[in-house]
Design a protein around this motif. Structure first.
Motif, PDB file in Angstrom:
ATOM      1  N   ASP A 157       1.697  33.691 -25.961  1.00 33.45           N
ATOM      2  CA  ASP A 157       1.688  35.134 -25.766  1.00 33.45           C
ATOM      3  C   ASP A 157       3.100  35.630 -25.491  1.00 33.45           C
ATOM      4  N   VAL A 158       3.465  36.727 -26.117  1.00 32.74           N
ATOM      5  CA  VAL A 158       4.755  37.372 -25.879  1.00 32.74           C
ATOM      6  C   VAL A 158       4.499  38.636 -25.069  1.00 32.74           C
ATOM      7  N   ILE A 159       5.225  38.779 -23.987  1.00 31.04           N
ATOM      8  CA  ILE A 159       5.097  39.940 -23.110  1.00 31.04           C
ATOM      9  C   ILE A 159       6.443  40.645 -23.070  1.00 31.04           C
ATOM     10  N   GLN A 163       3.448  31.491 -22.162  1.00 33.95           N
ATOM     11  CA  GLN A 163       3.771  32.905 -22.029  1.00 33.95           C
ATOM     12  C   GLN A 163       5.284  33.079 -22.067  1.00 33.95           C
ATOM     13  N   LEU A 164       5.743  33.962 -22.929  1.00 26.43           N
ATOM     14  CA  LEU A 164       7.167  34.250 -23.063  1.00 26.43           C
ATOM     15  C   LEU A 164       7.391  35.694 -22.624  1.00 26.43           C
ATOM     16  N   LEU A 165       8.120  35.874 -21.523  1.00 26.35           N
ATOM     17  CA  LEU A 165       8.410  37.212 -21.011  1.00 26.35           C
ATOM     18  C   LEU A 165       9.811  37.619 -21.452  1.00 26.35           C
ATOM     19  N   VAL A 166       9.885  38.667 -22.240  1.00 26.01           N
ATOM     20  CA  VAL A 166      11.151  39.186 -22.754  1.00 26.01           C
ATOM     21  C   VAL A 166      11.446  40.485 -22.019  1.00 26.01           C
ATOM     22  N   SER A 167      12.536  40.503 -21.267  1.00 31.91           N
ATOM     23  CA  SER A 167      12.878  41.678 -20.469  1.00 31.91           C
ATOM     24  C   SER A 167      14.247  42.203 -20.865  1.00 31.91           C
ATOM     25  N   GLY A 172       5.824  38.356 -35.049  1.00 30.36           N
ATOM     26  CA  GLY A 172       4.659  37.991 -35.846  1.00 30.36           C
ATOM     27  C   GLY A 172       3.326  38.369 -35.230  1.00 30.36           C
ATOM     28  N   GLY A 173       3.267  39.511 -34.544  1.00 30.14           N
ATOM     29  CA  GLY A 173       2.002  39.957 -33.980  1.00 30.14           C
ATOM     30  C   GLY A 173       1.580  39.241 -32.709  1.00 30.14           C
ATOM     31  N   GLN A 174       2.493  38.508 -32.068  1.00 28.56           N
ATOM     32  CA  GLN A 174       2.148  37.766 -30.852  1.00 28.56           C
ATOM     33  C   GLN A 174       2.401  38.557 -29.573  1.00 28.56           C
ATOM     34  N   VAL A 175       2.845  39.811 -29.683  1.00 26.96           N
ATOM     35  CA  VAL A 175       3.071  40.624 -28.491  1.00 26.96           C
ATOM     36  C   VAL A 175       1.720  40.995 -27.897  1.00 26.96           C
ATOM     37  N   ARG A 176       1.423  40.454 -26.735  1.00 30.24           N
ATOM     38  CA  ARG A 176       0.120  40.668 -26.097  1.00 30.24           C
ATOM     39  C   ARG A 176       0.144  41.824 -25.105  1.00 30.24           C
ATOM     40  N   ARG A 177       1.289  42.011 -24.428  1.00 29.49           N
ATOM     41  CA  ARG A 177       1.348  43.052 -23.407  1.00 29.49           C
ATOM     42  C   ARG A 177       2.736  43.684 -23.397  1.00 29.49           C
ATOM     43  N   ILE A 178       2.770  44.975 -23.105  1.00 23.85           N
ATOM     44  CA  ILE A 178       4.014  45.708 -22.892  1.00 23.85           C
ATOM     45  C   ILE A 178       3.954  46.298 -21.490  1.00 23.85           C
TER      46      ILE A 178
END
Length: 338
Positions: free
Chosen positions: A25-27, A106-110, A143-149
């Motif tokens: 999941d990408v957040i 889980q990958l958190l991109v900030s 690739g559509g893996q962004v689960r949460r913003i």
């Protein structure tokens, strides 16, 4: 027949989870600017090892701007005909694949600059005018893996005042009265930014926090992003705060500009008139009303009942509002318009 056609196919990450395929999941923590994002990013780096043990990875601004997204938002073609945006998309997918191969769940991109930056907002005289296009590119690259913003918003009068103070301290011109009036009269608000994000990443759940409710408390933001227990913030920093008028006047003098462009008083710089300030506050009140009413199913407002920044834990009375909670939905939603 032995099966039935589903009424609605899951989107993006939820599609593969429904099939039983394990993905990462990408957040996206998008800020916004001037809501203690720098403090949050330092907190994340302090606890990177602890989070890694839970299969959570963190990409902060240094990595995002230095090696992940350069070229992603450029429309021009580099010498030798190379498409910079396509190369950036490939680089993002490569780095994401490497993280997944390392067992990251889980990958958190900030990085608040994924939305744009304060200078661009002031020049455009609107809140993040290109947010939709920029986040659409980010979402496509993952690739559509962004689960949460996760987005933290702030009262517009104070947000714009802080943004102006930041840009002036970094050598940009003091906004003219005409520009300030145009900003105050702009009808673009946080509601429009959130709607753009929902259109740009329709498979992602959007969680909105208010800066006033917790002044950007690090644990509060991370809990919204991960929905799990998070490390305790023991340092209680507040980094990159807005410079006051005395500091701004000194900065103008050092830059060779006229300090008399700013009031010769102490404390916070409020560049807007009383009437303009009231207009901006009214816009924010409308934003909050929309969010409390469910945001048309596009976003969820996460609230604190105790607005004390020094609190270590989210109060037991914390709750959420949004259409997905009313309907008992857990997975991400698809953006809707009315």
């Amino acid at each position: 027949m032995t099966g039935a056609i589903p009424a609605e196919w899951p989107y993006g990450a939820a599609f593969w989870q429904r099939l039983g395929r394990s993905i990462m999941d990408v957040i996206l923590h998008l800020g916004a600017h001037r809501t203690a994002t720098t403090t949050f990013q330092h907190y994340m780096r302090d606890h990177s090892d602890d989070l890694a043990s839970k299969q959570i990875a963190f990409w902060g601004p240094e990595r995002v701007r230095g090696s992940v997204t350069p070229g992603l938002f450029r429309r021009s073609t580099a010498p030798k005909g190379r498409n910079l945006a396509k190369r950036a998309e490939g680089r993002i997918r490569l780095f994401a694949a490497q993280a997944k191969a390392q067992g990251i769940k889980q990958l958190l991109v900030s990085d608040e600059n994924l939305l744009g930056n304060c200078k661009q907002n002031i020049r455009a005289e609107r809140l993040y005018p290109a947010a939709g296009e920029r986040i659409a590119r980010v979402s496509a690259a993952f690739g559509g893996q962004v689960r949460r913003i996760v987005l933290t918003i702030r009262a517009q009068d104070l947000w714009w005042a802080s943004a102006c103070a930041l840009t002036v301290s970094r050598g940009h011109p003091v906004p003219s009265p005409t520009r300030l009036a145009n900003i105050a009269h702009s009808r673009r608000s946080w509601r429009d930014v959130i709607t753009d994000l929902a259109c740009a990443a329709p498979g992602a759940q959007i969680d909105v926090l208010t800066f006033e409710a917790g002044a950007g408390g690090c644990e509060r933001v991370l809990r919204a992003a991960l929905e799990t227990d998070v490390p305790t913030d023991t340092r209680k920093r507040w980094l990159n705060r807005s410079p006051d008028l005395q500091s701004l006047r000194a900065a103008l003098a050092e830059q060779g500009s006229d300090p008399e462009l700013l009031p010769d008083t102490l404390g916070r710089w409020q560049p807007f008139t009383a009437e303009q300030t009231a207009m901006l506050r009214e816009n924010y009140a409308d934003d909050l009303h929309w969010l409390f009413a469910g945001a048309e199913g596009l976003a969820t407002l996460t609230e604190d009942t105790c607005p004390n920044r020094a609190e270590t834990y989210l109060p037991s009375g914390a709750f959420t509002k949004g259409q997905r909670d009313d309907q008992g939905q857990i997975e991400g939603h698809v953006a809707q318009h009315r």
